[in-house]
Design an enzyme around this catalytic site. Structure first.
Site, PDB file in Angstrom:
ATOM      1  N   GLY A  12     -11.067   2.789  15.325  1.00  0.00           N
ATOM      2  CA  GLY A  12     -11.009   2.845  13.868  1.00  0.00           C
ATOM      3  C   GLY A  12     -10.583   4.194  13.324  1.00  0.00           C
ATOM      4  O   GLY A  12     -11.071   4.635  12.289  1.00  0.00           O
ATOM      5  N   SER A  13      -9.636   4.864  14.004  1.00  0.00           N
ATOM      6  CA  SER A  13      -9.257   6.223  13.595  1.00  0.00           C
ATOM      7  C   SER A  13      -8.723   6.277  12.167  1.00  0.00           C
ATOM      8  O   SER A  13      -9.043   7.198  11.415  1.00  0.00           O
ATOM      9  CB  SER A  13      -8.256   6.830  14.576  1.00  0.00           C
ATOM     10  OG  SER A  13      -7.097   6.029  14.675  1.00  0.00           O
ATOM     11  N   LYS A  91      -6.298  -9.211  15.049  1.00  0.00           N
ATOM     12  CA  LYS A  91      -6.428 -10.651  14.836  1.00  0.00           C
ATOM     13  C   LYS A  91      -5.639 -11.075  13.596  1.00  0.00           C
ATOM     14  O   LYS A  91      -5.509 -10.321  12.645  1.00  0.00           O
ATOM     15  CB  LYS A  91      -7.901 -11.036  14.645  1.00  0.00           C
ATOM     16  CG  LYS A  91      -8.802 -10.643  15.797  1.00  0.00           C
ATOM     17  CD  LYS A  91      -8.506 -11.454  17.018  1.00  0.00           C
ATOM     18  CE  LYS A  91      -9.454 -11.134  18.150  1.00  0.00           C
ATOM     19  NZ  LYS A  91      -9.136 -11.822  19.372  1.00  0.00           N
ATOM     20  N   ASN A 107      -1.632  -2.910   6.162  1.00  0.00           N
ATOM     21  CA  ASN A 107      -1.608  -2.669   7.605  1.00  0.00           C
ATOM     22  C   ASN A 107      -0.659  -1.510   7.876  1.00  0.00           C
ATOM     23  O   ASN A 107       0.272  -1.273   7.105  1.00  0.00           O
ATOM     24  CB  ASN A 107      -1.126  -3.911   8.363  1.00  0.00           C
ATOM     25  CG  ASN A 107      -1.223  -3.722   9.871  1.00  0.00           C
ATOM     26  OD1 ASN A 107      -2.188  -3.169  10.371  1.00  0.00           O
ATOM     27  ND2 ASN A 107      -0.216  -4.184  10.585  1.00  0.00           N
ATOM     28  N   HIS A 109       1.904  -0.073  10.826  1.00  0.00           N
ATOM     29  CA  HIS A 109       2.603  -0.470  12.059  1.00  0.00           C
ATOM     30  C   HIS A 109       3.285   0.768  12.627  1.00  0.00           C
ATOM     31  O   HIS A 109       3.891   1.542  11.889  1.00  0.00           O
ATOM     32  CB  HIS A 109       3.645  -1.552  11.724  1.00  0.00           C
ATOM     33  CG  HIS A 109       4.331  -2.086  12.937  1.00  0.00           C
ATOM     34  ND1 HIS A 109       3.753  -3.023  13.753  1.00  0.00           N
ATOM     35  CD2 HIS A 109       5.539  -1.802  13.471  1.00  0.00           C
ATOM     36  CE1 HIS A 109       4.595  -3.301  14.740  1.00  0.00           C
ATOM     37  NE2 HIS A 109       5.681  -2.569  14.601  1.00  0.00           N
ATOM     38  N   ASP A 150       4.284  -8.590  10.424  1.00  0.00           N
ATOM     39  CA  ASP A 150       5.153  -7.445  10.096  1.00  0.00           C
ATOM     40  C   ASP A 150       6.291  -7.779   9.129  1.00  0.00           C
ATOM     41  O   ASP A 150       7.339  -7.136   9.155  1.00  0.00           O
ATOM     42  CB  ASP A 150       5.726  -6.822  11.382  1.00  0.00           C
ATOM     43  CG  ASP A 150       4.630  -6.376  12.340  1.00  0.00           C
ATOM     44  OD1 ASP A 150       3.571  -5.928  11.857  1.00  0.00           O
ATOM     45  OD2 ASP A 150       4.830  -6.473  13.559  1.00  0.00           O
TER      46      ASP A 150
END
Length: 192
Positions: A12-13, A91, A107, A109, A150
């Protein structure tokens, strides 16, 4: 003030950096909850040690996918979440959560999308793809997620050079070095 919650796995950085930025007043936001699918993860322990609200919701707690999706949605709603941030969460997000938080799930990527994205391209596989392609730059992309891997709208991107002699590990380290700040920029743009 907007409430930021997380779906996180492993270390969880990114979540940690965002929480630190919030606590330091860099981000005008409040932390809601961290939901993890791995109760043995580093992020789960870190949340307990730092008094950050955390919930474990996974296939172990909810074997039925729909019930798991509804549990995640409910936990996010209970925390009065405005923005959901994925931090190493691999997930697929269920339709109930996606619909409830449409346009509000971010998110990051580890490439400059749309290159090196899509189903099956995550983690080291992305960096391998970049190196094998001969690209001279890589980077990270913060995007709003949708039903397809994505393919959601891009919020921010930042590039890093691909250096001669780079390995997956060296490129990954350089990309990870920009991810936290990029995420913070993206969240700041949505919390103003």
């Amino acid at each position: 003030m907007k409430v930021v919650s997380f779906l996180a796995s492993h270390g969880g950085s990114s979540a940690k950096k965002i929480i630190e930025a919030t606590e330091a007043g860099v981000l005008n936001a409040r932390i809601g909850v961290i939901i993890t699918n791995n109760k043995n993860s580093e992020i789960y322990e870190w949340c307990i040690e730092n008094n950050i609200p955390v919930a474990h919701i996974s296939g172990n707690t909810h074997p039925d996918e729909l019930l798991k999706d509804l549990a995640i949605k409910f936990a996010l709603e209970e925390a009065k979440t405005d923005i959901v941030v994925l931090s190493g969460y691999m997930k697929k997000i269920g339709s109930a959560t996606l619909n409830r938080f449409n346009g509000k799930i971010l998110n990051i990527h580890p490439s400059l999308l749309p290159k090196h994205g899509g189903k099956g391209l995550y983690g080291d596989r992305v960096h391998r793809s970049v190196l094998e392609s001969g690209d001279e730059v890589s980077g990270a992309t913060v995007q709003i997620i949708n039903e397809e891997y994505d393919e959601g709208p891009i919020v921010f991107q930042k590039s890093v050079p691909v250096l001669r002699g780079d390995t997956i590990e060296s490129l990954k380290s350089r990309v990870q070095g920009i991810e936290g700040e990029l995420y913070i920029q993206a969240i700041a743009s949505l919390t103003q």
